[in-house]
Every structure is written in structure tokens, then in C-alpha cells.
Design an enzyme around this catalytic site. Structure first.
Site, mmCIF file in Angstrom:
data_model
loop_
_atom_site.group_PDB
_atom_site.id
_atom_site.type_symbol
_atom_site.label_atom_id
_atom_site.label_comp_id
_atom_site.label_asym_id
_atom_site.label_seq_id
_atom_site.Cartn_x
_atom_site.Cartn_y
_atom_site.Cartn_z
ATOM 1 N N LYS A 52 0.844 -1.207 0.000
ATOM 2 C CA LYS A 52 0.000 0.000 0.000
ATOM 3 C C LYS A 52 0.874 1.251 0.000
ATOM 4 O O LYS A 52 0.604 2.220 -0.714
ATOM 5 C CB LYS A 52 -0.947 -0.015 1.208
ATOM 6 C CG LYS A 52 -2.075 -1.042 1.044
ATOM 7 C CD LYS A 52 -2.878 -1.280 2.323
ATOM 8 C CE LYS A 52 -3.835 -2.453 2.119
ATOM 9 N NZ LYS A 52 -4.603 -2.811 3.324
ATOM 10 N N GLN A 96 -4.956 -1.755 9.563
ATOM 11 C CA GLN A 96 -4.789 -3.077 8.944
ATOM 12 C C GLN A 96 -5.319 -4.169 9.869
ATOM 13 O O GLN A 96 -4.994 -4.198 11.056
ATOM 14 C CB GLN A 96 -3.306 -3.301 8.609
ATOM 15 C CG GLN A 96 -3.023 -4.557 7.812
ATOM 16 C CD GLN A 96 -3.598 -4.533 6.387
ATOM 17 O OE1 GLN A 96 -3.800 -3.476 5.797
ATOM 18 N NE2 GLN A 96 -3.887 -5.687 5.837
ATOM 19 N N ASP A 119 -11.190 2.226 3.542
ATOM 20 C CA ASP A 119 -11.393 0.776 3.430
ATOM 21 C C ASP A 119 -12.870 0.447 3.187
ATOM 22 O O ASP A 119 -13.199 -0.668 2.771
ATOM 23 C CB ASP A 119 -10.982 0.087 4.745
ATOM 24 C CG ASP A 119 -9.624 -0.590 4.646
ATOM 25 O OD1 ASP A 119 -9.225 -0.963 3.531
ATOM 26 O OD2 ASP A 119 -8.979 -0.736 5.699
HETATM 27 N N1 GUN Z 1 -6.783 -7.212 6.032
HETATM 28 C C1 GUN Z 1 -6.974 -7.927 4.901
HETATM 29 N N2 GUN Z 1 -7.465 -7.135 3.929
HETATM 30 C C2 GUN Z 1 -7.579 -5.903 4.460
HETATM 31 C C3 GUN Z 1 -8.013 -4.669 3.923
HETATM 32 O O1 GUN Z 1 -8.429 -4.537 2.776
HETATM 33 N N3 GUN Z 1 -7.968 -3.610 4.789
HETATM 34 C C4 GUN Z 1 -7.560 -3.736 6.067
HETATM 35 N N4 GUN Z 1 -7.589 -2.648 6.834
HETATM 36 N N5 GUN Z 1 -7.147 -4.868 6.584
HETATM 37 C C5 GUN Z 1 -7.162 -5.945 5.773
#
Ligand code: GUN
Length: 292
Positions: A52, A96, A119
Site C-alpha cells: 500500500k 490493517q 477501506d
Molecule cells: N486485512 C486484509 N485485507 C484488508 C483490507 O483490505 N484492509 C484492512 N484494513 N485490513 C485488511
């Protein structure tokens, strides 16, 4: 059979976003800013967050990574969320997941200002999605819709089977596929661990979106000739031939299923790269106040 090249589409979209950032800056605007909170050292989460941050660089965004050790308290985390909610320079942020067991993930998710929830996990965004209002779409469903759009895959009136009912993928992608829009307008069936005859449901499907997290669950005899297959699975399976010691395995038995399909996403290189790009799109939307 056509392989859906998520990696190539993702690269194109990142370039499109970078161009839009250039235009914003040229017009005297502010560089979009995404922050990410990462707790602990889970291998998958480390990789996702590193990707990211790299995507932010490619798009010309500012990124801030905030790290905590596994023993961070819920109160500390909630205080940081509040700080980011109030930080005018931060356009959007993510926490996350998964979080350590002593922290209530739902509480943390709901503490995020929904206007910065890039998200799309906050109940306001999930609720607005389900009634078709503008919102931050969660990244994987959004990425899947973008792939269908860019490959001009016909979804109207098609039978779509979604395997898995998670809040992050199954439910939102089912919602999008049934919405009055293109892509969308499909007849959607959501299958899960209590579905009576999943194989039969799959055989009837024009489009299968597999998001169960069970390697090679979808077999050749479960797929209709000419079906469209979207594989969301990314299970790490041990592989001594790899430097990392593992490889990513999709929910679809790709080698045997692919010859029967009209379109299929590979793992890796299908849905995965699109997920991160969707987060970048949401950050740009947040920075330019196009949703809220
Ligand atoms: N864990 C697995 N996929 C994601 C996601 O798209 N966003 C977040 N915040 N955590 C995750």
C-alpha cells in the site's frame, strides 16, 4: 478463454491516478495523503501494508505508516484513530486487520470517521453501499467490479454465485452485483458453509466469485462451459521451492478450470493488485471530497 490481467489493469489505473494528482497539484491543490496503522508483525499484513505504501508512491500520494507492537492497548489505538480523524492533512486512513485478540476490531472500525474510512468497513459506508448511495466501497469488491467493467464482461441478467459471506468481500460484492448499474443487474446467490449443494449452485452460474479462502475449492466439474471466474482466494501454502517458503493459492483449481471458462482471474496477478488500486482510488475520492 481470456485471462483477466489484474496486474496490467492495476498499473494502468495507478498511472491514471498519478496524472490526476499532477493536475491537482498544478491547480494549487494538496497532495492526497493516506495513513495506515499496522499492529504487530503478521507476515501477510506486513506485505499488504508495504504494498500500500509503495502504491502511494506510484500514485504521487503522501503516505504515513504508524506502527505498534502487538501489546498496544485498545485505548492507545483508539486515541490514534481519533488523532487521525482530526488531522486535516490526512485524507483517509486504514487500520490493517486482523488486530490482536485483546482489541475489539469492530470498536476500532466504528471509531474511524466514515468520511476518512477509505477501506469502506465502517457501518455507514457498508449501509450506504447496500442501499446504493455514494460511499467508500471496500477495496476487493471495488477491484472486482473494475475488472468486469474494463473487460466489458456482461453481467446484466446473468446468474452470479458468490462463494463466501464475509463483510469485506462476499456481502459487498453480492450487493454490487445485484445493484441497478453496469456492471451489476445480475441475479445473485450467496453460498456459504451451510449451503445445501454448492457444486450444483456453481454449475448453474454464469459468473462465480470465489471468496472462501479454501485453496482449490472450485473444481472443473463445478463450472459451466463459458463461465466467468473471479478468484479472490490468497491462501499461503508452504512451498519449499520459493525463497519466501510459501506461494499464494486461489480458491479455484485454475489449471483444470481455466480451459472451460470465458474469462478467469489468475492468482496471483488477478484480483490482488486491483485491491490496492481501489484503496488508492478511494483516497483520491476522499482528498477531492467526491463522496462526502
Ligand atoms: N486485512 C486484509 N485485507 C484488508 C483490507 O483490505 N484492509 C484492512 N484494513 N485490513 C485488511
Amino acid at each position: 478463454m481470456q485471462i483477466i490481467d489484474g496486474k496490467a489493469i492495476a498499473a494502468t489505473i495507478k498511472k491514471e491516478i498519478a496524472q490526476q494528482v499532477e493536475q491537482i497539484l498544478a491547480a494549487g491543490g494538496k497532495r492526497p495523503h493516506l495513513a495506515a496503522i499496522l499492529v504487530g508483525h503478521d507476515g501477510g499484513s506486513e506485505t499488504y501494508v508495504a504494498n500500500k505504501v509503495r502504491a502511494c508512491e506510484e500514485c504521487g500520494f503522501t503516505s504515513t505508516l504508524i506502527r505498534y507492537e502487538e501489546d498496544v492497548t485498545e485505548a492507545e489505538l483508539l486515541a490514534k484513530v481519533e488523532e487521525l480523524n482530526n488531522d486535516a492533512d490526512v485524507d483517509g486512513f486504514i487500520v490493517q486487520l486482523p488486530l490482536p485478540r485483546h482489541i475489539d476490531e469492530q470498536k476500532v472500525t466504528e471509531a474511524i470517521d466514515y468520511r476518512k474510512d477509505v477501506d469502506g468497513f465502517h457501518p455507514v459506508n457498508a449501509g450506504r453501499l447496500s442501499i446504493g448511495l455514494p460511499c467508500f466501497l471496500s477495496a476487493t469488491p471495488n477491484g472486482i467490479m473494475e475488472l468486469l467493467r474494463r473487460y466489458n464482461i456482461d453481467t446484466k441478467g446473468k446468474k452470479c454465485v458468490v462463494l463466501g459471506r464475509s463483510n469485506i468481500v462476499g456481502k459487498p460484492v453480492a450487493s454490487l452485483m445485484m445493484q441497478k448499474q453496469i456492471p451489476g443487474d445480475a441475479t445473485v446467490t450467496v453460498c456459504h458453509s451451510h449451503t445445501a449443494n454448492i457444486a450444483e449452485e456453481c454449475r448453474n452460474a454464469d459468473i462465480i466469485i470465489a471468496a472462501l479462502g479454501q485453496p482449490h475449492f472450485v473444481k472443473e466439474d463445478m463450472v459451466k462451459e463459458g463461465a466467468v471466474i473471479i478468484d479472490v482466494g490468497t491462501t499461503r501454502v508452504p512451498d519449499a521451492t520459493r525463497k519466501s517458503g510459501f506461494r499464494l493459492c486461489g480458491d479455484v483449481d485454475y489449471d483444470n478450470v481455466a480451459p472451460k471458462c470465458s474469462f478467469i482471474t489468475p492468482v496471483p496477478g488477478g484480483v490482488g493488485p486491483m485491491t490496492i488500486v481501489s484503496l488508492m482510488k478511494n483516497t483520491l475520492l476522499a482528498a477531492t471530497h467526491q463522496i462526502y
